[in-house]
Write a protein that holds these residues in place. Structure first.
Motif, PDB file in Angstrom:
ATOM      1  N   SER A  32      12.386 -10.455   5.321  1.00  0.00           N
ATOM      2  CA  SER A  32      11.059 -10.592   4.698  1.00  0.00           C
ATOM      3  C   SER A  32      10.673  -9.367   3.887  1.00  0.00           C
ATOM      4  O   SER A  32       9.649  -9.382   3.210  1.00  0.00           O
ATOM      5  N   SER A  33      11.460  -8.308   3.941  1.00  0.00           N
ATOM      6  CA  SER A  33      11.165  -7.103   3.181  1.00  0.00           C
ATOM      7  C   SER A  33      12.394  -6.695   2.377  1.00  0.00           C
ATOM      8  O   SER A  33      13.522  -7.104   2.682  1.00  0.00           O
ATOM      9  N   VAL A  34      12.171  -5.876   1.364  1.00  0.00           N
ATOM     10  CA  VAL A  34      13.304  -5.386   0.566  1.00  0.00           C
ATOM     11  C   VAL A  34      14.200  -4.499   1.415  1.00  0.00           C
ATOM     12  O   VAL A  34      15.425  -4.500   1.255  1.00  0.00           O
ATOM     13  N   ALA A  35      13.610  -3.777   2.360  1.00  0.00           N
ATOM     14  CA  ALA A  35      14.416  -2.935   3.256  1.00  0.00           C
ATOM     15  C   ALA A  35      15.373  -3.800   4.074  1.00  0.00           C
ATOM     16  O   ALA A  35      16.559  -3.465   4.227  1.00  0.00           O
ATOM     17  N   GLU A  36      14.863  -4.902   4.609  1.00  0.00           N
ATOM     18  CA  GLU A  36      15.723  -5.807   5.392  1.00  0.00           C
ATOM     19  C   GLU A  36      16.776  -6.454   4.497  1.00  0.00           C
ATOM     20  O   GLU A  36      17.913  -6.680   4.935  1.00  0.00           O
ATOM     21  N   LEU A  37      16.434  -6.724   3.264  1.00  0.00           N
ATOM     22  CA  LEU A  37      17.393  -7.296   2.321  1.00  0.00           C
ATOM     23  C   LEU A  37      18.506  -6.297   2.028  1.00  0.00           C
ATOM     24  O   LEU A  37      19.694  -6.652   2.012  1.00  0.00           O
ATOM     25  N   ALA A  38      18.130  -5.034   1.794  1.00  0.00           N
ATOM     26  CA  ALA A  38      19.130  -4.007   1.500  1.00  0.00           C
ATOM     27  C   ALA A  38      20.055  -3.755   2.682  1.00  0.00           C
ATOM     28  O   ALA A  38      21.256  -3.499   2.509  1.00  0.00           O
ATOM     29  N   ASP A  67      13.698   4.403  -2.072  1.00  0.00           N
ATOM     30  CA  ASP A  67      12.589   4.550  -1.121  1.00  0.00           C
ATOM     31  C   ASP A  67      11.390   3.701  -1.552  1.00  0.00           C
ATOM     32  O   ASP A  67      10.711   3.093  -0.712  1.00  0.00           O
ATOM     33  N   PHE A  68      11.104   3.675  -2.852  1.00  0.00           N
ATOM     34  CA  PHE A  68      10.013   2.855  -3.369  1.00  0.00           C
ATOM     35  C   PHE A  68      10.267   1.381  -3.101  1.00  0.00           C
ATOM     36  O   PHE A  68       9.390   0.658  -2.596  1.00  0.00           O
ATOM     37  N   LEU A  69      11.464   0.918  -3.399  1.00  0.00           N
ATOM     38  CA  LEU A  69      11.790  -0.493  -3.201  1.00  0.00           C
ATOM     39  C   LEU A  69      11.683  -0.883  -1.731  1.00  0.00           C
ATOM     40  O   LEU A  69      11.242  -1.990  -1.404  1.00  0.00           O
ATOM     41  N   ARG A  70      12.066   0.005  -0.837  1.00  0.00           N
ATOM     42  CA  ARG A  70      12.071  -0.327   0.591  1.00  0.00           C
ATOM     43  C   ARG A  70      10.663  -0.505   1.160  1.00  0.00           C
ATOM     44  O   ARG A  70      10.498  -1.042   2.252  1.00  0.00           O
ATOM     45  N   THR A  71       9.638  -0.081   0.426  1.00  0.00           N
ATOM     46  CA  THR A  71       8.260  -0.278   0.915  1.00  0.00           C
ATOM     47  C   THR A  71       7.731  -1.672   0.591  1.00  0.00           C
ATOM     48  O   THR A  71       6.655  -2.044   1.060  1.00  0.00           O
ATOM     49  N   LEU A  72       8.481  -2.451  -0.221  1.00  0.00           N
ATOM     50  CA  LEU A  72       7.953  -3.696  -0.769  1.00  0.00           C
ATOM     51  C   LEU A  72       8.349  -4.920   0.046  1.00  0.00           C
ATOM     52  O   LEU A  72       9.434  -4.951   0.645  1.00  0.00           O
ATOM     53  N   ALA A  98       0.821  -1.211   0.000  1.00  0.00           N
ATOM     54  CA  ALA A  98       0.000   0.000   0.000  1.00  0.00           C
ATOM     55  C   ALA A  98       0.856   1.263   0.000  1.00  0.00           C
ATOM     56  O   ALA A  98       0.574   2.206  -0.745  1.00  0.00           O
ATOM     57  N   PRO A  99       1.919   1.359   0.843  1.00  0.00           N
ATOM     58  CA  PRO A  99       2.755   2.562   0.799  1.00  0.00           C
ATOM     59  C   PRO A  99       3.375   2.802  -0.571  1.00  0.00           C
ATOM     60  O   PRO A  99       3.624   3.939  -0.961  1.00  0.00           O
ATOM     61  N   ALA A 100       3.615   1.720  -1.341  1.00  0.00           N
ATOM     62  CA  ALA A 100       4.253   1.875  -2.643  1.00  0.00           C
ATOM     63  C   ALA A 100       3.335   2.542  -3.655  1.00  0.00           C
ATOM     64  O   ALA A 100       3.803   3.020  -4.693  1.00  0.00           O
ATOM     65  N   LEU A 115       8.000  -3.323 -11.675  1.00  0.00           N
ATOM     66  CA  LEU A 115       7.302  -3.244 -10.396  1.00  0.00           C
ATOM     67  C   LEU A 115       6.244  -2.138 -10.427  1.00  0.00           C
ATOM     68  O   LEU A 115       5.146  -2.294  -9.891  1.00  0.00           O
ATOM     69  N   ALA A 116       6.576  -1.032 -11.071  1.00  0.00           N
ATOM     70  CA  ALA A 116       5.636   0.093 -11.145  1.00  0.00           C
ATOM     71  C   ALA A 116       4.386  -0.283 -11.930  1.00  0.00           C
ATOM     72  O   ALA A 116       3.265   0.090 -11.549  1.00  0.00           O
ATOM     73  N   SER A 117       4.531  -1.036 -13.013  1.00  0.00           N
ATOM     74  CA  SER A 117       3.351  -1.420 -13.790  1.00  0.00           C
ATOM     75  C   SER A 117       2.434  -2.320 -12.971  1.00  0.00           C
ATOM     76  O   SER A 117       1.209  -2.254 -13.097  1.00  0.00           O
TER      77      SER A 117
END
Length: 424
Positions: free
Chosen positions: A215-221, A188-193, A8-10, A168-170
């Motif tokens: 479990s999130s892209v933020a944690e992966l980064a 920032d967009f990727l980190r919401t996913l 949703a944030p994305a 991802l945007a589409s």
């Protein structure tokens, strides 16, 4: 329509700075179902499922059918149980290919840099088209307008600085929308996913990362590269960390290169006789070989897919000594793979043959098979199979497209409406 996890944030407004965002990803919404609705306007507003027999799988579904939980790859039996009032339309792959080709021509009129990914999606690099058509958002709206006016279909367009972000945007623009992710907002967009949103992350990779608390892209980064590599392997781990930071150097490659060529068949009733399964694998191998020859390709790896009566899917692969496009060679490898699968005593529901590791036949060195080497030089098996290709073409039974399924029979007794494919 993409079934990747969304956030949703994305979906918020990420800004309107289009500088450096020249990659578009065009995704045709519920493509096969939308083509059927364009051909049969009387079905609009109804729950429509595109699929074969009750023992096959759902190819596409309208939003009205999706509201009942129906989605692609679901078995038709389950789909009809969840949505008994659905209108079932048999798939018409030839019509889908024709519409797809027309849409690709529309995209090609905008820019020569079009990379078709599948029958219903493509990447565009519009960096050199701005002077003629305007900024990417204007081009995206032009694409959507022309596809709707000429074909009666809706499409969603993602715009980004890389192919990863555009795709991802589409997905977040669906249905029937446009989403721009400015270059500065990429991370920032990727980190919401959720991590499963990345197209390189399947269920097994997702589970492996979860065991390491990712479990999130933020944690992966934010994770150490070594930790991710421990979870999923050295090369894959480094690649995933790059994606999490928006690093995707892949350019848009004009033209479409087949990655795999395959065919599968669902039996009308589950088959316990392995000889019957092998016979069907022989037919599928011949069809794959014909498709390879049509596209001027050869294969190095053969994969067999078997689904047993308990819906457990098993795959086995073999790499050949030399690339080939000969049906007999594909079948011999497939037969050994079928014989080596542990079916646990269960009958077979579905069998498939897939050719992978493809390369252009013109640049591949192909050694003669033992059969060819020992045969009289009148005609090789290679020549004989090409003659068969010509006969198929004359009879209208050309090779099936990559990934297409073949129905093994028709089940009766369903109360679901079935619309015949013949529109005459």
């Amino acid at each position: 329509m993409s079934r990747r996890p969304r956030s949703a944030p994305a979906e918020r407004d990420w800004g309107h700075d289009e500088v450096g965002c020249s990659i578009l990803h065009v995704d045709l919404d519920s493509f096969c179902a939308s083509v059927e609705l364009a051909r049969r306007p009387q079905l609009r507003g109804l729950p429509v499922i595109v699929g074969g027999t009750a023992r096959g799988v759902v190819l596409a579904a309208t939003n009205e059918a999706r509201a009942f939980g129906v989605h692609p790859e679901m078995t038709m039996t389950t789909a009809v149980q969840q949505c008994p009032q659905a209108v079932v339309v048999p798939p018409d792959h030839r019509a889908y290919r024709e519409v797809s080709a027309g849409i690709m021509r529309v995209l090609g009129d905008i820019t020569a840099l079009v990379e078709q990914v599948s029958v219903d999606e493509a990447f565009l690099d519009v960096g050199g088209a701005r002077r003629r058509w305007g900024p990417p958002t204007v081009i995206a709206q032009r694409v959507r307008r022309q596809v709707r006016e000429q074909f009666g279909l809706a499409c969603s367009v993602g715009i980004g600085s890389t192919k990863l972000v555009a795709r991802l945007a589409s997905g977040h623009a669906q249905p029937d929308g446009v989403l721009l992710i400015p270059r500065a907002a990429t991370v920032d967009f990727l980190r919401t996913l959720p991590v499963g949103a990345l197209f390189a992350v399947g269920e097994k990779t997702q589970d492996a990362l979860a065991r390491w608390g990712i479990s999130s892209v933020a944690e992966l980064a934010d994770a150490d590269v070594s930790t991710v590599q421990h979870a999923v392997g050295r090369v894959a781990g480094a690649h995933l960390v790059d994606l999490a930071w928006g690093r995707d150097p892949r350019p848009v490659h004009p033209g479409r290169q087949e990655r795999t060529v395959g065919a599968e068949a669902t039996f009308a009733t589950d088959v316990a006789d392995l000889a019957v399964v092998e016979e069907k694998a022989h037919e599928l191998a011949d069809r794959c070989a014909a498709r390879l020859r049509t596209n001027g390709l050869v294969t190095r790896t053969i994969t067999v897919k078997i689904r047993t009566s308990d819906h457990r899917t098993l795959t086995r692969s073999r790499t050949l000594a030399t690339p080939t496009d000969v049906g007999r060679e594909l079948f011999l490898a497939a037969r050994e793979l079928v014989a080596g699968v542990d079916l646990r005593g269960l009958p077979v529901h579905l069998v498939g043959v897939v050719a992978e590791g493809l390369s252009p036949a013109a640049t591949s060195i192909r050694l003669p098979t033992p059969d060819e080497a020992s045969e009289a030089p009148e005609r090789s098996r290679w020549e004989a199979e090409r003659a068969t290709d010509q006969l198929r073409g004359r009879s209208g039974r050309g090779p099936i497209p990559a990934g297409a399924s073949q129905s093994g029979g028709v089940s009766s007794g369903s109360t679901t409406t079935i619309v015949p494919a013949d529109l005459s």
